[in-house]
Design an enzyme around this catalytic site. Structure first.
Site, PDB file in Angstrom:
ATOM      1  N   TRP A   1     -24.574  -4.380 -12.226  1.00  0.00           N
ATOM      2  CA  TRP A   1     -22.967  -3.817 -10.947  1.00  0.00           C
ATOM      3  C   TRP A   1     -21.855  -3.429 -12.512  1.00  0.00           C
ATOM      4  O   TRP A   1     -21.078  -3.133 -12.051  1.00  0.00           O
ATOM      5  CB  TRP A   1     -22.405  -5.257 -10.696  1.00  0.00           C
ATOM      6  CG  TRP A   1     -22.405  -6.728 -11.205  1.00  0.00           C
ATOM      7  CD1 TRP A   1     -23.102  -7.521 -11.251  1.00  0.00           C
ATOM      8  CD2 TRP A   1     -21.782  -6.840 -12.566  1.00  0.00           C
ATOM      9  NE1 TRP A   1     -23.043  -8.367 -11.983  1.00  0.00           N
ATOM     10  CE2 TRP A   1     -22.006  -8.345 -13.034  1.00  0.00           C
ATOM     11  CE3 TRP A   1     -20.449  -6.692 -13.519  1.00  0.00           C
ATOM     12  CZ2 TRP A   1     -21.358  -9.176 -14.267  1.00  0.00           C
ATOM     13  CZ3 TRP A   1     -19.761  -6.671 -14.407  1.00  0.00           C
ATOM     14  CH2 TRP A   1     -20.484  -8.453 -14.316  1.00  0.00           C
ATOM     15  N   ASN A   2     -22.337  -3.122 -13.073  1.00  0.00           N
ATOM     16  CA  ASN A   2     -21.689  -3.106 -14.774  1.00  0.00           C
ATOM     17  C   ASN A   2     -21.284  -1.740 -14.710  1.00  0.00           C
ATOM     18  O   ASN A   2     -20.296  -0.773 -14.989  1.00  0.00           O
ATOM     19  CB  ASN A   2     -21.523  -3.438 -15.449  1.00  0.00           C
ATOM     20  CG  ASN A   2     -22.826  -3.563 -16.891  1.00  0.00           C
ATOM     21  OD1 ASN A   2     -23.582  -2.812 -15.794  1.00  0.00           O
ATOM     22  ND2 ASN A   2     -22.486  -3.719 -17.779  1.00  0.00           N
TER      23      ASN A   2
ATOM     24  N   LYS B   1     -32.435   0.037  -6.038  1.00  0.00           N
ATOM     25  CA  LYS B   1     -32.112  -0.820  -5.166  1.00  0.00           C
ATOM     26  C   LYS B   1     -30.798  -1.412  -6.416  1.00  0.00           C
ATOM     27  O   LYS B   1     -30.378  -1.835  -7.297  1.00  0.00           O
ATOM     28  CB  LYS B   1     -32.190  -2.113  -5.349  1.00  0.00           C
ATOM     29  CG  LYS B   1     -32.035  -3.231  -4.452  1.00  0.00           C
ATOM     30  CD  LYS B   1     -32.265  -4.623  -5.033  1.00  0.00           C
ATOM     31  CE  LYS B   1     -30.909  -5.646  -5.734  1.00  0.00           C
ATOM     32  NZ  LYS B   1     -29.602  -5.109  -5.138  1.00  0.00           N
TER      33      LYS B   1
ATOM     34  N   GLY C   1     -30.280  -6.122 -16.347  1.00  0.00           N
ATOM     35  CA  GLY C   1     -29.301  -7.188 -15.340  1.00  0.00           C
ATOM     36  C   GLY C   1     -29.597  -8.924 -17.117  1.00  0.00           C
ATOM     37  O   GLY C   1     -29.764  -8.366 -18.013  1.00  0.00           O
ATOM     38  N   SER C   2     -29.640  -9.838 -16.265  1.00  0.00           N
ATOM     39  CA  SER C   2     -29.618 -11.248 -17.085  1.00  0.00           C
ATOM     40  C   SER C   2     -30.901 -11.765 -17.800  1.00  0.00           C
ATOM     41  O   SER C   2     -31.888 -11.185 -16.608  1.00  0.00           O
ATOM     42  CB  SER C   2     -28.605 -12.195 -16.317  1.00  0.00           C
ATOM     43  OG  SER C   2     -29.848 -12.571 -14.893  1.00  0.00           O
TER      44      SER C   2
ATOM     45  N   GLU D   1     -34.411  -3.772 -19.525  1.00  0.00           N
ATOM     46  CA  GLU D   1     -33.409  -3.829 -20.665  1.00  0.00           C
ATOM     47  C   GLU D   1     -31.814  -5.341 -20.058  1.00  0.00           C
ATOM     48  O   GLU D   1     -31.378  -5.581 -18.756  1.00  0.00           O
ATOM     49  CB  GLU D   1     -32.151  -2.987 -21.057  1.00  0.00           C
ATOM     50  CG  GLU D   1     -30.853  -2.534 -21.750  1.00  0.00           C
ATOM     51  CD  GLU D   1     -29.866  -2.005 -21.722  1.00  0.00           C
ATOM     52  OE1 GLU D   1     -28.842  -2.754 -20.970  1.00  0.00           O
ATOM     53  OE2 GLU D   1     -29.381  -1.121 -21.903  1.00  0.00           O
TER      54      GLU D   1
ATOM     55  N   CYS E   1     -22.891  -3.558 -21.960  1.00  0.00           N
ATOM     56  CA  CYS E   1     -24.822  -4.683 -22.617  1.00  0.00           C
ATOM     57  C   CYS E   1     -24.369  -4.746 -23.788  1.00  0.00           C
ATOM     58  O   CYS E   1     -24.889  -5.270 -24.523  1.00  0.00           O
ATOM     59  CB  CYS E   1     -26.008  -3.930 -21.940  1.00  0.00           C
ATOM     60  SG  CYS E   1     -26.091  -1.791 -22.288  1.00  0.00           S
TER      61      CYS E   1
ATOM     62  N   GLU F   1     -23.604 -15.263 -23.576  1.00  0.00           N
ATOM     63  CA  GLU F   1     -23.089 -13.636 -23.467  1.00  0.00           C
ATOM     64  C   GLU F   1     -22.257 -14.228 -22.844  1.00  0.00           C
ATOM     65  O   GLU F   1     -22.171 -14.907 -20.875  1.00  0.00           O
ATOM     66  CB  GLU F   1     -24.332 -13.448 -22.319  1.00  0.00           C
ATOM     67  CG  GLU F   1     -23.681 -11.599 -22.493  1.00  0.00           C
ATOM     68  CD  GLU F   1     -25.255 -10.618 -21.699  1.00  0.00           C
ATOM     69  OE1 GLU F   1     -24.772  -9.343 -22.033  1.00  0.00           O
ATOM     70  OE2 GLU F   1     -25.611 -11.890 -20.728  1.00  0.00           O
TER      71      GLU F   1
END
Length: 525
Positions: A163-164, A187, A237-238, A259, A293, A391
């Protein structure tokens, strides 16, 4: 002129029309909100597994025709899209700002600028990175034969975006996959899906054949369904979710490029230009509200320049303007795009304060409407605190004093993450030598973050920060399978080789002796 809301409705209508083709049944809707205001701006369909399977069927049917375009034909589409993006930069910027709450500059000068560069880069370099390679061999048994390494598209690529950065880290991963000749289903995050829908519209207008790129809006279940349909998955993502993606891909024996999280360190050496180090630290920790990130998430500063660095950083952070983005240059720091992230920020700051840290600037949620967290500077921090080890992903900068560079390197490497890092020092050769000691996938010397725009360089993490990389040759070859070709020319294609049946004692002994002579002679000590 149409408003951004009208554009958004047009884009969503395209998505609904595509989704409806899986059987004309309605899908639940996901609200999309502007995090800077809290206002709902759109809804998008939450696609189920059957809908995703139908998208995959159409994508596979379209892929051979797209591959047949060849590198030149695909490059023409990408270059038209590059022009479309520049012609529609205002519209794209408005869409990004509306669904992320970031500033004009974080949308226009980071996301749109990256997209413009990426479409041109992959149009120009895809063939160079993927062209057939003649291989020379030292093997006597195949001397004179033609050896070729080729890369061919895997077929259908699934991209699950965060989302970032809905353009850079979501749609951006589709570009090399398409350039390689694959079909793609993207997606995007359910928090920020509108940018992807708009850019897909742009590609259609630029000549991309139908169904080569499709957008599967939805929540986590949609992403899980996507992994079951594709030939390779690209996820950003996470680390927690990345492990689940890797497990799902492993069950199907398909490749996965991941990533994941980062806790990127900044090392300020005693000979650093403190003014540049401070300016970079503030920008690289606060731009995009720290939701990058490769944001600077922790700083280690040698004692001789610690006080000066802290003073400069604190002064600069206090001067930052935060709020809803308006005209260019109106604010510096935008909203927290994913409202639940505010709880993480509060938890990390309160944990640090409870263990002895001091907040010099900020430290709280912003007041009023929207999801904001104040730009924050902390000192007296250590590795018992979450803000130095987990994080944080927000506009925070904890600063730790260290005795020397060895302590700085040791603490920087004391992390499960290894995405990126930065080292500052006037003696650039020495600073580079320190940078080479960091256990990260990328390091900048006297800079930060900008390496991401050097598309020739790989961008990927070590340790729990991921697998694989984007950009460079590896950033497009990962969307391909390798095929080795060995061609025996007619002149060497005898009726029967010496090594073929039936084996003969005399021939076998002669060949064994020849290999012993070839590989057994020469000094070994």
């Amino acid at each position: 002129m149409a408003t951004v809301e009208q554009h958004v409705e047009q884009e969503i209508s395209q998505a609904r029309n595509g989704a409806a083709r899986d059987g004309d049944h309605a899908h639940p809707e996901i609200p999309v909100e502007n995090p800077a205001t809290g206002a709902r701006i759109a809804t998008v369909p939450d696609l189920d597994g059957d809908a995703v399977a139908e998208l995959a069927t159409r994508a596979r049917a379209a892929q051979p025709g797209w591959e047949a375009f060849g590198f030149e034909g695909r490059a023409q589409v990408l270059l038209r899209m590059q022009k479309w993006l520049m012609d529609n930069a205002d519209r794209v910027t408005e869409t990004i700002v509306s669904e992320t709450g970031k500033t004009y500059e974080d949308a226009r000068l980071a996301e749109v600028a990256y997209g413009g560069g990426a479409f041109g880069f992959w149009a120009k370099n895809a063939e160079k990175y993927l062209e057939d390679e003649r291989v020379h061999t030292a093997a006597v048994a195949v001397k004179g034969k033609k050896l070729i390494l080729r890369h061919r598209p895997l077929g259908l690529i699934g991209v699950i975006g965060p989302w970032n950065y809905p353009l850079i880290n979501s749609f951006g991963d589709c570009i090399p996959a398409l350039a390689a000749g694959n079909s793609v289903i993207l997606k995007p995050s359910e928090v920020t899906p509108l940018t992807s829908l708009l850019l897909a519209e742009g590609l259609r207008e630029s000549g991309l054949p139908a169904d080569v790129l499709q957008i599967a809006t939805g929540r986590g279940e949609t992403g899980a369904a996507l992994i079951e349909q594709v030939d390779m998955i690209m996820f950003t993502g996470s680390t927690k979710t990345g492990r689940k993606v890797a497990e799902a891909a492993a069950r199907r024996l398909i490749p996965a490029s991941l990533e994941l999280g980062g806790k990127d360190p900044l090392l300020v050496l005693r000979d650093a230009d403190v003014e540049r180090a401070a300016n970079t630290a503030v920008w690289a920790s606060m731009m995009n509200a720290g939701q990058t990130c490769i944001s600077i998430e922790r700083a280690y500063v040698e004692a001789p320049v610690y006080d000066e660095f802290v003073a400069k950083v604190s002064e600069k952070v206090r001067a930052l303007r935060q709020g809803q983005s308006g005209a260019p240059g109106s604010v510096d720091v935008g909203a927290v795009t994913f409202p639940p992230q505010l709880e993480v920020l509060e938890d990390h700051v309160s944990d640090a304060v409870g263990k002895g840290a001091r907040v010099l600037v900020g430290g709280k949620r912003g007041e009023g409407a929207g999801s904001f967290f104040q730009p924050t500077v902390l000192v007296d921090v250590d590795h018992t605190m979450k803000i130095m080890t987990e994080e944080t992903f927000g506009p925070t900068l904890p600063i730790m004093k260290v005795a020397d560079e060895d302590e700085a390197v040791r603490l920087a490497n004391d992390s499960v993450y290894g995405l990126s890092g930065s080292v500052f020092g006037r003696d650039t050769d020495h600073a580079e030598s320190v940078a080479r000691r960091l256990d990260t996938g990328a390091v900048c010397v006297n800079d930060a973050i900008v390496n991401y725009f050097a598309l020739e360089l790989p961008m990927g993490g070590a340790k729990a920060s991921g697998l694989g990389s984007r950009h460079g040759a590896g950033g497009i070859r990962k969307y391909c399978s390798q095929q080795a070709l060995l061609v025996t020319p007619r002149a060497l294609a005898r009726k029967k080789d010496l090594t073929m049946f039936p084996y003969k004692a005399r021939t076998s002994k002669l060949l064994a002796g020849a290999f012993k002579l070839l590989y057994g002679r020469g000094k070994r000590d």
